[in-house]
Scaffold this active site. Structure first.
Site, short mmCIF file in Angstrom:
data_model
loop_
_atom_site.label_atom_id
_atom_site.label_comp_id
_atom_site.label_asym_id
_atom_site.label_seq_id
_atom_site.Cartn_x
_atom_site.Cartn_y
_atom_site.Cartn_z
N ALA A 10 3.47 41.85 -12.60
CA ALA A 10 4.43 40.83 -11.71
C ALA A 10 5.52 41.62 -11.43
O ALA A 10 6.70 41.41 -11.35
CB ALA A 10 5.11 39.81 -13.00
N ARG A 16 4.62 38.49 1.69
CA ARG A 16 3.94 37.32 2.52
C ARG A 16 4.76 36.03 2.25
O ARG A 16 4.69 34.96 2.94
CB ARG A 16 2.53 37.23 2.11
N GLY A 140 -10.61 39.82 -2.78
CA GLY A 140 -11.23 40.83 -2.84
C GLY A 140 -12.85 40.23 -3.01
O GLY A 140 -12.95 39.13 -3.91
N GLU A 155 -11.71 45.03 -1.15
CA GLU A 155 -10.79 44.24 -0.69
C GLU A 155 -11.18 43.73 0.64
O GLU A 155 -11.71 44.35 1.53
CB GLU A 155 -9.44 45.07 -0.64
N ASN A 170 -12.89 38.06 -6.44
CA ASN A 170 -12.43 38.52 -7.48
C ASN A 170 -11.02 37.73 -7.67
O ASN A 170 -10.27 37.46 -6.81
CB ASN A 170 -11.91 39.78 -7.41
N ARG A 333 24.97 10.16 -13.68
CA ARG A 333 25.44 11.65 -13.64
C ARG A 333 25.37 12.40 -15.08
O ARG A 333 25.42 11.52 -15.88
CB ARG A 333 26.72 12.01 -12.75
N TYR A 366 32.50 2.67 -10.04
CA TYR A 366 32.69 4.28 -10.45
C TYR A 366 33.05 4.16 -11.96
O TYR A 366 34.34 3.66 -12.30
CB TYR A 366 33.22 5.04 -9.49
C1 UD1 Z 1 -5.51 40.91 -5.76
C2 UD1 Z 1 -6.69 41.82 -5.74
C3 UD1 Z 1 -7.91 40.95 -5.20
C4 UD1 Z 1 -8.22 39.59 -5.65
C5 UD1 Z 1 -6.67 38.92 -5.66
C6 UD1 Z 1 -6.74 37.74 -6.33
C7 UD1 Z 1 -6.13 44.30 -6.00
C8 UD1 Z 1 -6.12 45.51 -5.11
N1 UD1 Z 1 -6.59 42.92 -5.03
O1 UD1 Z 1 -5.20 40.88 -4.27
O2 UD1 Z 1 -9.09 41.57 -5.33
O3 UD1 Z 1 -9.03 38.81 -4.82
O4 UD1 Z 1 -5.53 39.72 -6.19
O5 UD1 Z 1 -5.61 36.84 -6.24
O6 UD1 Z 1 -5.71 43.96 -7.03
N2 UD1 Z 1 1.60 43.88 -8.38
C9 UD1 Z 1 2.28 44.62 -9.01
N3 UD1 Z 1 2.49 45.89 -8.78
C10 UD1 Z 1 1.97 46.33 -7.53
C11 UD1 Z 1 1.10 45.41 -6.59
C12 UD1 Z 1 1.01 44.10 -7.08
O7 UD1 Z 1 2.93 44.47 -10.10
O8 UD1 Z 1 2.07 47.54 -7.12
C13 UD1 Z 1 1.27 42.51 -9.00
C14 UD1 Z 1 1.85 41.50 -7.96
O9 UD1 Z 1 3.20 41.05 -8.09
C15 UD1 Z 1 1.00 40.27 -8.25
C16 UD1 Z 1 -0.22 40.82 -8.61
O10 UD1 Z 1 0.16 42.03 -8.83
O11 UD1 Z 1 1.35 39.33 -9.07
C17 UD1 Z 1 -1.42 40.85 -7.49
O12 UD1 Z 1 -0.88 41.41 -6.36
P1 UD1 Z 1 -1.27 41.00 -4.65
O13 UD1 Z 1 -0.53 41.82 -4.00
O14 UD1 Z 1 -0.83 39.51 -4.96
O15 UD1 Z 1 -2.77 41.08 -4.84
P2 UD1 Z 1 -3.71 40.51 -3.72
O16 UD1 Z 1 -3.48 41.06 -2.22
O17 UD1 Z 1 -3.53 39.09 -4.02
CA CA Z 2 -2.34 37.79 -5.20
#
Ligand code: UD1
Ligand code: CA
Length: 456
Positions: A10, A16, A140, A155, A170, A333, A366
């Protein structure tokens, strides 16, 4: 039994989403996405949950509270790097680790349980939760060998045209043998299109070592949806809404149009209650049996007893008795408390007040900072004058009093039990019980006044 650990990723900003709010804190059905995940994990028999925080770390911690532990990922170098941050907490431990993303709010405990069980039964080193996606773009892709075993995950941004055709994705949820996970993460590089350390690369590395990897395919793609942008957020909201609504319909609630009814996760509703279109129930709300809510009604953080009707109204932080009739177009309220069989009609605003059984304010009032007894009738257009520009004052109306139309009750003031206030009165002094108060100027008639108008 095997020890179970969980890592919740998280730390990402959620570029995005184009939002000031960190991605995992965006609400779905009124609850932040990462809280959905934490709540579901709670029922999976996990010994230790580590949440990886980075962007908005303090806010995420504040949201999830102190029942779980946290690891800080200072720089967001990818999902593999994110999970590495849990090494200090989990590194050498024996057991299974489930890794989930904070951005898959629809994932249920039931599916996580099945994944954990499958993984532990097969004694795999890694098990990926996969799903079949009609439109796999952004996810992915899962590459399998001829014998169906998992080869690796590619990916979207690194996939060639042929790989992009693959519809098995994935979901971003995995189980790992805990020790193997942390050992293998050290071998993950960042030589890819995004220059990131990818967690899914662990799968390919393990395959190359000849380790046992499984894929467990989820039946429902929707449940595993990852929310990366506002379009997906709205799709997740819709799925969650339909899931919650279906639950309440199975519990005996009539929902006239489930597409247009929004029920939060902390709501309870009794059987034979009818929810009309445009009903929105937010926060902790409890609604009794045999109620009729809506159309176009918003109720938040409130309690409503059995048999009550609320039409086209807004109710916030209030408590409402049984068989009460509210609306259309009433506004309750905070700190409003109504007894049983009360009637609150159109264009009535209530605030920080109580009203006893069988009392009525049927039109255009009121009533704020007031204690109103039972059997009271507040006539059309009557108000409590509770505010002098600096302070608020209390109005007390005792049982069975009758407030004539268009009265001003200048607080602090008490109207005694059984008393009458004549219509149009401005009451500045207390009215004793069983009395009549008239506080208005007498009518004056100027006979023939307009006959001689030219002479003025
Ligand atoms: C990721 C997967 C992808 C999968 C998809 C499913 C990878 C490289 N790719 O892509 O294969 O299909 O999820 O939804 O894992 N986060 C961190 N630290 C970081 C990067 C991300 O905590 O450095 C957390 C983000 O907050 C998020 C989660 O990891 O909650 C997933 O990261 P995100 O960037 O959304 O990955 P996707 O591009 O969706
Ligand atoms: Ca994601």
């Amino acid at each position: 039994m095997t020890n179970r650990y969980a890592v919740v990723m998280a730390a990402g900003k959620g570029t995005r989403m184009k939002s000031k709010l960190y991605k995992v804190l965006h609400p779905v059905a009124g609850k932040p996405m990462v809280q959905h995940i934490a709540d579901q994990l709670e029922s999976c028999g996990i010994d230790e949950i580590v949440t990886i925080v980075g962007h908005g770390a303090e806010l995420v911690k504040e949201q999830l509270g102190s029942g779980i532990s946290y690891a800080l990922q200072e720089e967001q170098l990818g999902t593999g790097h994110a999970v590495m941050q849990a090494e200090e907490a989990l590194g050498g431990k024996e057991g299974t680790t489930i890794v989930v993303s904070g951005d898959t709010p629809l994932l249920t405990a039931a599916t996580m349980d099945k994944l954990l069980e499958h993984h532990e039964k097969q004694q795999a080193k890694a098990t990926i939760l996969t799903a079949h996606a009609e439109d796999p773009s952004g996810y992915g892709r899962v590459l399998r060998e001829r014998d169906d075993s998992v080869l690796k995950i590619v990916e979207q941004k690194d996939a060639d045209e042929r790989e992009k055709q693959i519809r098995e994705i994935n979901t971003g949820t995995y189980c790992f043998d805990n020790r193997t996970l942390f050992e293998t993460l050290k071998q993950v590089g960042n030589d890819n299109a995004q220059g990131e350390y990818y967690l899914p690369d662990v799968v390919g590395i393990l395959h190359d070592k000849g380790e046992e990897i499984h894929a467990y395919q989820s039946e429902d793609f929707n449940e595993t949806m990852g929310v990366n942008d506002r379009a997906a957020l709205s799709a997740a909201e819709k799925q969650m809404k339909l899931r919650i609504n279906e639950h309440w319909m199975r519990e005996g609630v009539t929902i006239v149009d489930p597409e247009q009814t929004y029920i939060g996760t902390d709501v309870t509703i009794g059987a034979d209650t009818v929810l009309e279109p445009g009903t929105i129930l937010r926060g902790e709300v409890s609604i009794g049996a045999d109620c009729h809510i809506g159309p176009h009604t918003e109720v938040s953080e409130s309690r409503i007893a059995d048999g009550t009707t609320i039409r086209q109204s807004v109710v916030h932080q209030s408590s409402i008795g049984a068989r009460v009739q509210i609306g259309p177009f009433a506004h309750l309220r905070p700190e409003t408390s109504l007894g049983d069989d009360v009637r609150v009609g159109n264009f009535v605003e209530l605030k920080k007040m109580t009203m006893g059984n069988k009392s009525k304010a049927s039109h255009l009032s009121y009533l704020g900072d007031a204690e109103i007894g039972s059997g009271v009738n507040v006539g059309c257009g009557s108000i409590t004058v509770n505010y002098d520009g600096k302070n608020k004052f209390l109005t007390t109306i005792e049982d069975d009093a009758f407030i004539g139309c268009n009265s001003n009750l200048i607080a602090p003031v008490t109207v005694g039990a059984g008393s009458y206030v004549a219509a149009g009165s401005t009451i500045t002094d207390d009215v004793p019980g069983e009395s009549l108060a008239i506080a208005r100027e007498r009518q004056t008639i100027k006979n023939g006044y307009l006959k001689n108008k030219d002479s003025h």
